[in-house]
Design a protein around this motif. Sequence first.
Motif, PDB file in Angstrom:
ATOM      1  N   ASN A   2       0.822  -1.205   0.000  1.00 51.90           N
ATOM      2  CA  ASN A   2       0.000   0.000   0.000  1.00 51.90           C
ATOM      3  C   ASN A   2       0.855   1.252   0.000  1.00 51.90           C
ATOM      4  OD1 ASN A   2      -2.482  -1.320   0.067  1.00 51.90           O
ATOM      5  ND2 ASN A   2      -2.356  -1.575   2.286  1.00 51.90           N
ATOM      6  N   ARG A   3       0.252   2.317  -0.486  1.00 47.09           N
ATOM      7  CA  ARG A   3       0.878   3.635  -0.422  1.00 47.09           C
ATOM      8  C   ARG A   3       0.040   4.458   0.546  1.00 47.09           C
ATOM      9  NH1 ARG A   3       4.974   4.382  -3.794  1.00 47.09           N
ATOM     10  NH2 ARG A   3       4.829   6.642  -3.735  1.00 47.09           N
ATOM     11  N   TYR A   4       0.695   5.157   1.474  1.00 48.56           N
ATOM     12  CA  TYR A   4       0.018   5.822   2.576  1.00 48.56           C
ATOM     13  C   TYR A   4       0.143   7.341   2.502  1.00 48.56           C
ATOM     14  CZ  TYR A   4      -0.210   1.256   4.767  1.00 48.56           C
ATOM     15  OH  TYR A   4      -0.478  -0.051   5.036  1.00 48.56           O
ATOM     16  N   LYS A  14       0.332  14.763   3.821  1.00 48.32           N
ATOM     17  CA  LYS A  14       1.478  14.441   2.962  1.00 48.32           C
ATOM     18  C   LYS A  14       1.242  13.067   2.352  1.00 48.32           C
ATOM     19  CE  LYS A  14       4.203  17.805   4.623  1.00 48.32           C
ATOM     20  NZ  LYS A  14       5.373  18.459   4.228  1.00 48.32           N
ATOM     21  N   GLY A  15       1.742  12.834   1.178  1.00 48.16           N
ATOM     22  CA  GLY A  15       1.637  11.489   0.613  1.00 48.16           C
ATOM     23  C   GLY A  15       1.671  11.513  -0.889  1.00 48.16           C
ATOM     24  N   THR A  16       1.793  10.395  -1.448  1.00 46.92           N
ATOM     25  CA  THR A  16       1.714   9.042  -0.933  1.00 46.92           C
ATOM     26  C   THR A  16       3.111   8.462  -0.777  1.00 46.92           C
ATOM     27  OG1 THR A  16       1.611   8.024  -3.122  1.00 46.92           O
ATOM     28  CG2 THR A  16      -0.452   8.618  -2.160  1.00 46.92           C
ATOM     29  N   PHE A  17       3.230   7.501   0.222  1.00 47.78           N
ATOM     30  CA  PHE A  17       4.518   6.911   0.535  1.00 47.78           C
ATOM     31  C   PHE A  17       4.360   5.412   0.753  1.00 47.78           C
ATOM     32  CE2 PHE A  17       6.704  10.865   1.064  1.00 47.78           C
ATOM     33  CZ  PHE A  17       5.777  11.735   1.602  1.00 47.78           C
ATOM     34  N   THR A  18       5.391   4.687   0.387  1.00 51.06           N
ATOM     35  CA  THR A  18       5.457   3.268   0.731  1.00 51.06           C
ATOM     36  C   THR A  18       5.883   3.183   2.200  1.00 51.06           C
ATOM     37  OG1 THR A  18       7.790   3.077   0.133  1.00 51.06           O
ATOM     38  CG2 THR A  18       6.167   2.659  -1.626  1.00 51.06           C
ATOM     39  N   PRO A  19       5.757   2.021   2.845  1.00 47.79           N
ATOM     40  CA  PRO A  19       6.214   1.919   4.240  1.00 47.79           C
ATOM     41  C   PRO A  19       7.690   2.278   4.409  1.00 47.79           C
ATOM     42  CG  PRO A  19       4.770   0.090   3.737  1.00 47.79           C
ATOM     43  CD  PRO A  19       4.989   0.828   2.455  1.00 47.79           C
ATOM     44  N   GLU A  20       8.546   1.912   3.452  1.00 48.66           N
ATOM     45  CA  GLU A  20       9.964   2.256   3.557  1.00 48.66           C
ATOM     46  C   GLU A  20      10.174   3.764   3.469  1.00 48.66           C
ATOM     47  OE1 GLU A  20       8.856  -0.101   1.253  1.00 48.66           O
ATOM     48  OE2 GLU A  20       9.320  -1.761   2.596  1.00 48.66           O
ATOM     49  N   GLU A  21       9.401   4.409   2.604  1.00 45.67           N
ATOM     50  CA  GLU A  21       9.519   5.870   2.483  1.00 45.67           C
ATOM     51  C   GLU A  21       8.995   6.561   3.734  1.00 45.67           C
ATOM     52  OE1 GLU A  21       7.254   6.239  -1.125  1.00 45.67           O
ATOM     53  OE2 GLU A  21       9.035   6.286  -2.376  1.00 45.67           O
ATOM     54  N   LYS A  29       4.675   6.819  16.181  1.00 47.77           N
ATOM     55  CA  LYS A  29       3.609   5.838  16.387  1.00 47.77           C
ATOM     56  C   LYS A  29       2.230   6.503  16.395  1.00 47.77           C
ATOM     57  CE  LYS A  29       6.351   2.608  19.102  1.00 47.77           C
ATOM     58  NZ  LYS A  29       6.508   1.940  20.401  1.00 47.77           N
ATOM     59  N   GLU A  30       2.181   7.722  16.887  1.00 46.02           N
ATOM     60  CA  GLU A  30       0.902   8.439  17.017  1.00 46.02           C
ATOM     61  C   GLU A  30       0.488   9.161  15.732  1.00 46.02           C
ATOM     62  OE1 GLU A  30      -0.996   8.252  19.740  1.00 46.02           O
ATOM     63  OE2 GLU A  30       0.508   6.857  20.489  1.00 46.02           O
ATOM     64  N   THR A  31       1.342   9.156  14.736  1.00 44.14           N
ATOM     65  CA  THR A  31       1.041   9.851  13.484  1.00 44.14           C
ATOM     66  C   THR A  31      -0.164   9.195  12.815  1.00 44.14           C
ATOM     67  OG1 THR A  31       3.369  10.380  13.174  1.00 44.14           O
ATOM     68  CG2 THR A  31       1.953  10.547  11.238  1.00 44.14           C
ATOM     69  N   LEU A  32      -1.096  10.012  12.365  1.00 41.97           N
ATOM     70  CA  LEU A  32      -2.279   9.497  11.681  1.00 41.97           C
ATOM     71  C   LEU A  32      -1.938   9.206  10.228  1.00 41.97           C
ATOM     72  CD1 LEU A  32      -5.023  11.860  13.119  1.00 41.97           C
ATOM     73  CD2 LEU A  32      -4.539   9.511  13.777  1.00 41.97           C
ATOM     74  N   VAL A  33      -2.320   8.007   9.765  1.00 46.60           N
ATOM     75  CA  VAL A  33      -2.066   7.602   8.380  1.00 46.60           C
ATOM     76  C   VAL A  33      -3.361   7.091   7.765  1.00 46.60           C
ATOM     77  CG1 VAL A  33       0.357   7.041   8.758  1.00 46.60           C
ATOM     78  CG2 VAL A  33      -1.348   5.283   9.085  1.00 46.60           C
ATOM     79  N   TRP A  34      -3.369   7.071   6.452  1.00 48.60           N
ATOM     80  CA  TRP A  34      -4.547   6.592   5.713  1.00 48.60           C
ATOM     81  C   TRP A  34      -4.086   6.023   4.379  1.00 48.60           C
ATOM     82  CZ3 TRP A  34      -6.633   7.667   0.962  1.00 48.60           C
ATOM     83  CH2 TRP A  34      -7.923   7.179   0.706  1.00 48.60           C
ATOM     84  N   ASP A  46      -1.041   1.207  14.852  1.00 50.35           N
ATOM     85  CA  ASP A  46      -2.170   0.275  14.816  1.00 50.35           C
ATOM     86  C   ASP A  46      -2.298  -0.444  13.482  1.00 50.35           C
ATOM     87  OD1 ASP A  46      -2.714   1.079  17.372  1.00 50.35           O
ATOM     88  OD2 ASP A  46      -4.280   2.507  16.800  1.00 50.35           O
ATOM     89  N   ILE A  47      -1.453  -0.127  12.514  1.00 48.92           N
ATOM     90  CA  ILE A  47      -1.511  -0.782  11.208  1.00 48.92           C
ATOM     91  C   ILE A  47      -0.384  -1.813  11.157  1.00 48.92           C
ATOM     92  CG2 ILE A  47      -1.316  -0.430   8.718  1.00 48.92           C
ATOM     93  CD1 ILE A  47      -2.430   2.393   9.217  1.00 48.92           C
ATOM     94  N   PRO A  48      -0.755  -3.105  10.969  1.00 49.96           N
ATOM     95  CA  PRO A  48       0.272  -4.161  11.003  1.00 49.96           C
ATOM     96  C   PRO A  48       1.424  -3.931  10.036  1.00 49.96           C
ATOM     97  CG  PRO A  48      -1.932  -5.124  10.968  1.00 49.96           C
ATOM     98  CD  PRO A  48      -2.096  -3.647  10.774  1.00 49.96           C
ATOM     99  N   GLU A  49       1.145  -3.445   8.833  1.00 50.96           N
ATOM    100  CA  GLU A  49       2.201  -3.242   7.852  1.00 50.96           C
ATOM    101  C   GLU A  49       3.189  -2.170   8.297  1.00 50.96           C
ATOM    102  OE1 GLU A  49       0.719  -2.240   3.968  1.00 50.96           O
ATOM    103  OE2 GLU A  49       2.645  -2.548   3.021  1.00 50.96           O
ATOM    104  N   LEU A  50       2.717  -1.194   9.094  1.00 44.53           N
ATOM    105  CA  LEU A  50       3.582  -0.098   9.535  1.00 44.53           C
ATOM    106  C   LEU A  50       4.159  -0.319  10.925  1.00 44.53           C
ATOM    107  CD1 LEU A  50       1.524   2.969   8.269  1.00 44.53           C
ATOM    108  CD2 LEU A  50       3.410   1.784   7.142  1.00 44.53           C
TER     109      LEU A  50
END
Length: 187
Positions: A2-4, A14-21, A29-34, A46-50
């Motif tokens: 996924n791209r977040y 900001k976005g979109t980014f891969t998990p490595e980016e 940890k508290e940063t909101l992602v979508w 809270d997202i397993p991939e991240l």
Amino acid sequence: MNRYFYIDSEGKQKGTFTPEELKSENIKKETLVWTQGMSEWTRAADIPELSLLFEESRDFYSPQPVTPPAVRPGYGSAPSPQQPMPKSWLIESILATILPFLLCSCIFSLLGIIGIVNASKVESLYLRGDYAGSLEASNQAEKWTKIAMWIGIAWVILWIVAVILIIAFGVSMSGITDVFSGSGYEI
């Protein structure tokens, strides 16, 4: 993979980014992602991939509360190509306001100023992405421009009629002086 998107500490998306980016973006940890498929913004931890991003590093900074950006309808989105910019009526409203006022001192033509104000709003509203507001400003500009134009036309016609009546009265009065001069009465 996924791209977040994420919300930075200033509340900007900001976005979109891969998990490595995202790791290089130093998110917390508290940063909101979508990402596509999620119904709402979620903490990155809270997202397993991240969650793997936070196993190696430790946050020594206290997390700052981050609120999702407020969505303002009509702002920030470019107008779609199907919606051309509405007519501004700026030139017409200026002419309908100025010309009758200069030609025959019609104070009522100054109602066209309302048309000028609305006409000046059309382009800025359109460029902000508020097509409905731009269209409404265009309609108001058209209405007040036409009102000022018809008042100006009526005022010019009244002046023309007044001049014709004055000339006709002057011609008829010159005929009366001939009648009186022949009868011995002088005016």
